[in-house]
Design a protein around this motif. Structure first.
Motif, PDB file in Angstrom:
ATOM      1  N   ALA A 150       0.865  -1.287  -0.069  1.00  0.00           N
ATOM      2  CA  ALA A 150      -0.171   0.210  -0.238  1.00  0.00           C
ATOM      3  C   ALA A 150       1.178   1.373   0.034  1.00  0.00           C
ATOM      4  CB  ALA A 150      -1.055   0.067   1.421  1.00  0.00           C
ATOM      5  N   GLN A 151       1.155   2.215  -0.871  1.00  0.00           N
ATOM      6  CA  GLN A 151       1.022   2.830  -1.293  1.00  0.00           C
ATOM      7  C   GLN A 151       0.324   4.819  -0.458  1.00  0.00           C
ATOM      8  OE1 GLN A 151       4.732   3.519  -2.072  1.00  0.00           O
ATOM      9  NE2 GLN A 151       3.990   1.665  -1.717  1.00  0.00           N
ATOM     10  N   LEU A 152       0.472   5.864  -0.406  1.00  0.00           N
ATOM     11  CA  LEU A 152      -0.145   7.050   0.343  1.00  0.00           C
ATOM     12  C   LEU A 152      -1.086   7.474  -0.625  1.00  0.00           C
ATOM     13  CD1 LEU A 152       2.486   8.926   1.387  1.00  0.00           C
ATOM     14  CD2 LEU A 152       1.327   7.529   3.545  1.00  0.00           C
ATOM     15  N   GLU A 153      -0.790   7.072  -1.910  1.00  0.00           N
ATOM     16  CA  GLU A 153      -1.722   7.908  -3.188  1.00  0.00           C
ATOM     17  C   GLU A 153      -3.087   6.635  -3.080  1.00  0.00           C
ATOM     18  OE1 GLU A 153       1.749   7.085  -3.581  1.00  0.00           O
ATOM     19  OE2 GLU A 153       1.574   5.949  -5.991  1.00  0.00           O
ATOM     20  N   ASP A 154      -2.783   5.251  -2.284  1.00  0.00           N
ATOM     21  CA  ASP A 154      -4.167   4.558  -2.519  1.00  0.00           C
ATOM     22  C   ASP A 154      -4.921   4.609  -1.528  1.00  0.00           C
ATOM     23  OD1 ASP A 154      -1.594   1.536  -3.440  1.00  0.00           O
ATOM     24  OD2 ASP A 154      -2.690   2.891  -3.888  1.00  0.00           O
ATOM     25  N   SER A 155      -5.267   6.093  -0.299  1.00  0.00           N
ATOM     26  CA  SER A 155      -5.709   6.384   0.159  1.00  0.00           C
ATOM     27  C   SER A 155      -7.186   7.385  -0.319  1.00  0.00           C
ATOM     28  CB  SER A 155      -5.764   7.527   1.121  1.00  0.00           C
ATOM     29  OG  SER A 155      -4.576   6.658   2.487  1.00  0.00           O
ATOM     30  N   GLY A 156      -8.181   6.480  -0.147  1.00  0.00           N
ATOM     31  CA  GLY A 156     -10.043   7.034  -0.927  1.00  0.00           C
ATOM     32  C   GLY A 156     -10.622   6.115  -0.266  1.00  0.00           C
ATOM     33  N   THR A 157     -11.957   6.406  -1.544  1.00  0.00           N
ATOM     34  CA  THR A 157     -13.101   5.382  -0.634  1.00  0.00           C
ATOM     35  C   THR A 157     -13.263   4.429  -1.816  1.00  0.00           C
ATOM     36  OG1 THR A 157     -13.659   6.996   0.016  1.00  0.00           O
ATOM     37  CG2 THR A 157     -15.383   5.059  -0.218  1.00  0.00           C
ATOM     38  N   TYR A 158     -13.109   3.094  -1.758  1.00  0.00           N
ATOM     39  CA  TYR A 158     -13.724   2.147  -2.762  1.00  0.00           C
ATOM     40  C   TYR A 158     -14.719   1.475  -2.358  1.00  0.00           C
ATOM     41  CZ  TYR A 158      -8.266   2.094  -3.100  1.00  0.00           C
ATOM     42  OH  TYR A 158      -7.088   2.848  -3.202  1.00  0.00           O
ATOM     43  N   PHE A 159     -15.762   1.200  -3.871  1.00  0.00           N
ATOM     44  CA  PHE A 159     -17.046   0.922  -3.779  1.00  0.00           C
ATOM     45  C   PHE A 159     -16.962  -0.957  -4.396  1.00  0.00           C
ATOM     46  CE2 PHE A 159     -19.639   3.649  -2.051  1.00  0.00           C
ATOM     47  CZ  PHE A 159     -19.035   4.811  -2.008  1.00  0.00           C
ATOM     48  N   CYS A 160     -17.291  -1.853  -4.236  1.00  0.00           N
ATOM     49  CA  CYS A 160     -17.413  -2.298  -4.577  1.00  0.00           C
ATOM     50  C   CYS A 160     -19.287  -2.472  -5.603  1.00  0.00           C
ATOM     51  CB  CYS A 160     -17.288  -3.832  -4.875  1.00  0.00           C
ATOM     52  SG  CYS A 160     -18.573  -4.599  -3.085  1.00  0.00           S
ATOM     53  N   ALA A 161     -20.091  -2.646  -6.814  1.00  0.00           N
ATOM     54  CA  ALA A 161     -20.910  -2.746  -7.556  1.00  0.00           C
ATOM     55  C   ALA A 161     -21.056  -4.085  -8.153  1.00  0.00           C
ATOM     56  CB  ALA A 161     -20.989  -1.750  -8.290  1.00  0.00           C
ATOM     57  N   ALA A 162     -22.195  -4.572  -8.378  1.00  0.00           N
ATOM     58  CA  ALA A 162     -22.857  -6.119  -8.167  1.00  0.00           C
ATOM     59  C   ALA A 162     -23.482  -5.960  -9.892  1.00  0.00           C
ATOM     60  CB  ALA A 162     -22.853  -6.886  -7.814  1.00  0.00           C
ATOM     61  N   ASP A 163     -24.092  -7.055 -10.451  1.00  0.00           N
ATOM     62  CA  ASP A 163     -24.760  -6.695 -11.333  1.00  0.00           C
ATOM     63  C   ASP A 163     -24.996  -8.418 -11.141  1.00  0.00           C
ATOM     64  OD1 ASP A 163     -24.952  -6.790 -15.172  1.00  0.00           O
ATOM     65  OD2 ASP A 163     -26.347  -7.431 -14.000  1.00  0.00           O
ATOM     66  N   SER A 164     -26.635  -7.784 -11.410  1.00  0.00           N
ATOM     67  CA  SER A 164     -27.531  -9.557 -10.787  1.00  0.00           C
ATOM     68  C   SER A 164     -28.443  -9.770 -12.436  1.00  0.00           C
ATOM     69  CB  SER A 164     -28.189  -8.958 -10.022  1.00  0.00           C
ATOM     70  OG  SER A 164     -29.724  -8.813 -10.288  1.00  0.00           O
TER      71      SER A 164
END
Lengths: 114, 109
Positions: free
Chosen positions: B78-92
């Motif tokens: 992990a690097q400092l620039e990886d900071s942030g909000t991560y989302f997953c999204a799924a298609d049913s």
């Protein structure tokens, strides 16, 4: 070019006034989507166009309108903005008919209703 | 209930460490996408998976091909620039993405 464009990037609206947001893509995608995202919440699908067919989610059916005059453009229309409409609005597109389901998102329009 | 359960909701890492985010689905999903939200609130697509795994640099994602009910996003070194909000999204299966609530990642020195 996998760019989805949105205009405006920021929008200030008064309660009770209409709001029209614009999205465009030049990837010849058959499907265009609109999502609403509020802080600390997941993006929520509002509606999408598959070709010329509009599909609106049941719980937002009456709150949002949309039009797609051609393949490249799609608008999101709020007839009378309320405070609860303040949010980021994200447009996305994908090519469904060839199984390329990746959705490409635009930069979003941040709407503030006062 | 929610169709997409994302965990953890927040994660703190030191530079150079590895970790993983996970999304569980309450129903079988056809595909999954992972996004990172940038400082302006835009969603940047990281991966799209209909099955198997994909890797891009220090990021690797997997989608359970058998039961299609979970996906993971691994972050290596992990690097400092990886900071942030991560989302997953799924298609049913109806080309409608259902998003998880996001993971707020903070990478510190």
């Amino acid at each position: 070019d996998t760019t989805v464009k949105q205009n405006p990037r920021y929008k200030l609206a008064r309660v009770g006034k209409p709001v029209n947001l614009i999205c465009s893509q030049t990837m010849n995608h058959d499907t265009m989507y609109w999502y609403q995202k509020k802080p600390n919440q997941a993006p929520k699908l509002l509606l999408f166009y598959y070709d010329k067919i509009l599909n609106r989610e049941a719980d937002t059916f009456e709150k949002f309108q949309s039009s797609r005059p051609n393949n490249s453009f799609c608008s999101l229309y709020i007839g009378s903005a309320g405070l609860e409409y303040s949010a980021m609005y994200l447009c996305a597109s994908s090519r469904v008919d060839r199984g390329q389901d990746t959705q490409y998102f635009g930069p979003g329009t941040r709407l503030l209703v006062l | 209930g929610d169709q997409v359960e994302q965990s953890p909701s927040a994660l703190s890492l030191h530079e150079g460490t590895d970790s993983a985010l996970r999304c569980n689905f309450t129903t079988t999903m056809r595909s999954v996408q992972w996004f990172r939200q940038n400082s302006r609130g835009s969603l940047i697509s990281l991966f799209y998976l209909a099955s198997g795994t994909k890797e891009n640099g220090r990021l690797k994602s997997a989608f359970d091909s058998k039961e299609r009910r979970y996906s993971t996003l691994h972050i290596r070194d992990a690097q400092l620039e990886d900071s942030g909000t991560y989302f997953c999204a799924a298609d049913s299966g109806y080309n409608k993405l259902t998003f998880g609530k996001g993971t707020v990642l903070l990478v510190s020195p």
